[in-house]
Design a protein around this motif. Sequence first.
Motif, PDB file in Angstrom:
ATOM      1  N   VAL A  31       0.860  -1.176   0.000  1.00 11.14           N
ATOM      2  CA  VAL A  31       0.000   0.000   0.000  1.00 11.14           C
ATOM      3  C   VAL A  31       0.901   1.231   0.000  1.00 11.14           C
ATOM      4  N   PRO A  32       0.633   2.321  -0.703  1.00 14.94           N
ATOM      5  CA  PRO A  32      -0.598   2.553  -1.466  1.00 14.94           C
ATOM      6  C   PRO A  32      -0.520   2.132  -2.932  1.00 14.94           C
ATOM      7  N   HIS A  33       0.568   1.462  -3.333  1.00 11.76           N
ATOM      8  CA  HIS A  33       0.734   1.239  -4.765  1.00 11.76           C
ATOM      9  C   HIS A  33       0.150  -0.073  -5.265  1.00 11.76           C
ATOM     10  N   LYS A  34      -0.574  -0.774  -4.411  1.00 13.29           N
ATOM     11  CA  LYS A  34      -1.326  -1.929  -4.872  1.00 13.29           C
ATOM     12  C   LYS A  34      -2.364  -1.466  -5.883  1.00 13.29           C
ATOM     13  N   LYS A  35      -2.930  -0.289  -5.562  1.00 12.27           N
ATOM     14  CA  LYS A  35      -3.979   0.270  -6.417  1.00 12.27           C
ATOM     15  C   LYS A  35      -3.454   1.507  -7.128  1.00 12.27           C
ATOM     16  N   ALA A  36      -4.124   1.881  -8.201  1.00 18.94           N
ATOM     17  CA  ALA A  36      -3.781   3.111  -8.921  1.00 18.94           C
ATOM     18  C   ALA A  36      -3.894   4.287  -7.963  1.00 18.94           C
ATOM     19  N   ALA A  37      -3.002   5.273  -8.112  1.00 16.98           N
ATOM     20  CA  ALA A  37      -3.040   6.462  -7.262  1.00 16.98           C
ATOM     21  C   ALA A  37      -4.351   7.197  -7.486  1.00 16.98           C
ATOM     22  N   VAL A  38      -4.986   7.605  -6.406  1.00 12.85           N
ATOM     23  CA  VAL A  38      -6.281   8.267  -6.474  1.00 12.85           C
ATOM     24  C   VAL A  38      -6.122   9.707  -6.958  1.00 12.85           C
ATOM     25  N   GLY A  39      -7.008  10.123  -7.833  1.00 11.44           N
ATOM     26  CA  GLY A  39      -7.051  11.508  -8.280  1.00 11.44           C
ATOM     27  C   GLY A  39      -5.888  11.900  -9.172  1.00 11.44           C
ATOM     28  N   LEU A  40      -5.319  10.910  -9.842  1.00 15.99           N
ATOM     29  CA  LEU A  40      -4.185  11.190 -10.720  1.00 15.99           C
ATOM     30  C   LEU A  40      -4.580  10.780 -12.143  1.00 15.99           C
ATOM     31  N   SER A  41      -4.610  11.742 -13.060  1.00 13.49           N
ATOM     32  CA  SER A  41      -4.925  11.407 -14.447  1.00 13.49           C
ATOM     33  C   SER A  41      -3.702  10.729 -15.059  1.00 13.49           C
ATOM     34  N   ALA A  42      -3.893  10.112 -16.198  1.00 16.02           N
ATOM     35  CA  ALA A  42      -2.778   9.462 -16.895  1.00 16.02           C
ATOM     36  C   ALA A  42      -1.682  10.481 -17.174  1.00 16.02           C
ATOM     37  N   GLU A  43      -2.110  11.685 -17.505  1.00 18.65           N
ATOM     38  CA  GLU A  43      -1.165  12.764 -17.814  1.00 18.65           C
ATOM     39  C   GLU A  43      -0.376  13.163 -16.556  1.00 18.65           C
ATOM     40  N   ASP A  44      -1.090  13.250 -15.415  1.00 17.18           N
ATOM     41  CA  ASP A  44      -0.427  13.582 -14.144  1.00 17.18           C
ATOM     42  C   ASP A  44       0.597  12.504 -13.793  1.00 17.18           C
ATOM     43  N   ALA A  45       0.206  11.239 -13.990  1.00 20.20           N
ATOM     44  CA  ALA A  45       1.080  10.123 -13.651  1.00 20.20           C
ATOM     45  C   ALA A  45       2.374  10.215 -14.455  1.00 20.20           C
ATOM     46  N   LYS A  46       2.243  10.527 -15.737  1.00 24.42           N
ATOM     47  CA  LYS A  46       3.421  10.650 -16.603  1.00 24.42           C
ATOM     48  C   LYS A  46       4.283  11.823 -16.156  1.00 24.42           C
ATOM     49  N   ALA A  47       3.639  12.970 -15.881  1.00 29.93           N
ATOM     50  CA  ALA A  47       4.383  14.168 -15.494  1.00 29.93           C
ATOM     51  C   ALA A  47       5.133  13.947 -14.187  1.00 29.93           C
ATOM     52  N   VAL A  48       4.482  13.303 -13.212  1.00 29.03           N
ATOM     53  CA  VAL A  48       5.115  13.100 -11.917  1.00 29.03           C
ATOM     54  C   VAL A  48       6.217  12.039 -12.027  1.00 29.03           C
ATOM     55  N   ALA A  49       6.012  11.061 -12.894  1.00 27.77           N
ATOM     56  CA  ALA A  49       7.049  10.042 -13.110  1.00 27.77           C
ATOM     57  C   ALA A  49       8.291  10.691 -13.724  1.00 27.77           C
ATOM     58  N   ASP A  50       8.076  11.567 -14.695  1.00 28.43           N
ATOM     59  CA  ASP A  50       9.203  12.283 -15.304  1.00 28.43           C
ATOM     60  C   ASP A  50       9.905  13.136 -14.251  1.00 28.43           C
ATOM     61  N   TYR A  51       9.102  13.738 -13.358  1.00 30.44           N
ATOM     62  CA  TYR A  51       9.691  14.564 -12.302  1.00 30.44           C
ATOM     63  C   TYR A  51      10.538  13.700 -11.362  1.00 30.44           C
ATOM     64  N   VAL A  52      10.003  12.539 -10.984  1.00 34.01           N
ATOM     65  CA  VAL A  52      10.751  11.646 -10.087  1.00 34.01           C
ATOM     66  C   VAL A  52      12.114  11.303 -10.699  1.00 34.01           C
ATOM     67  N   LYS A  53      12.144  11.114 -12.017  1.00 31.49           N
ATOM     68  CA  LYS A  53      13.409  10.781 -12.678  1.00 31.49           C
ATOM     69  C   LYS A  53      14.402  11.943 -12.686  1.00 31.49           C
ATOM     70  N   THR A  54      13.915  13.176 -12.399  1.00 36.20           N
ATOM     71  CA  THR A  54      14.844  14.313 -12.336  1.00 36.20           C
ATOM     72  C   THR A  54      15.465  14.440 -10.946  1.00 36.20           C
ATOM     73  N   LEU A  55      14.916  13.729  -9.953  1.00 32.97           N
ATOM     74  CA  LEU A  55      15.442  13.823  -8.586  1.00 32.97           C
ATOM     75  C   LEU A  55      16.765  13.067  -8.502  1.00 32.97           C
ATOM     76  N   LYS A  56      17.761  13.755  -7.974  1.00 35.54           N
ATOM     77  CA  LYS A  56      19.073  13.094  -7.905  1.00 35.54           C
ATOM     78  C   LYS A  56      19.586  13.105  -6.469  1.00 35.54           C
TER      79      LYS A  56
END
Length: 100
Positions: free
Chosen positions: A75-100
């Motif tokens: 939990v919480p990643h067993k289920k899709a994140a609540v209130g996150l559009s596909a576009e948000d998911a992509k944007a936040v994933a790209d952001y996570v990849k910028t964290l160093k």
Amino acid sequence: MRLTKFIVLFVICTLAISIAMPAFAADGAATYKAKCAACHGPEGQGKVGPAVKGSTLTADQITDLLAKGNDAKKVPHKKAAVGLSAEDAKAVADYVKTLK
Ligand code: HEC
């Protein structure tokens, strides 16, 4: 001249819309702060959840994890994140990849 007025109005509307648009575009950094930082830390260093900076997952895999969830994860990643559009998911994933 009616037509001139119409054209001026049309140009103003088009400009206003194009200026306002980025505000609607998914903002990965803002989404991260709002929905992920509490568990993964503001810099992705980890807190309740593991560190996400330097994750071995690709941006696509993270997008997938957020958009669909993964039964093998805790939990919480067993289920899709609540209130996150596909576009948000992509944007936040790209952001996570910028964290160093
Ligand atoms: C309630 C706390 C919580 C929230 C909110 C949360 N996570 Fe997580 N996250 C976790 C936990 C716990 C794990 C570990 C799951 C496991 O390994 O089974 C995890 C795992 C991950 C992983 C996998 C890390 C790896 O390298 O395997 C990623 C990527 C991730 N989270 C990204 C996010 C993003 C992006 C958000 C915001 C949309 C988010 N998480 C919101 C708790 C949270």
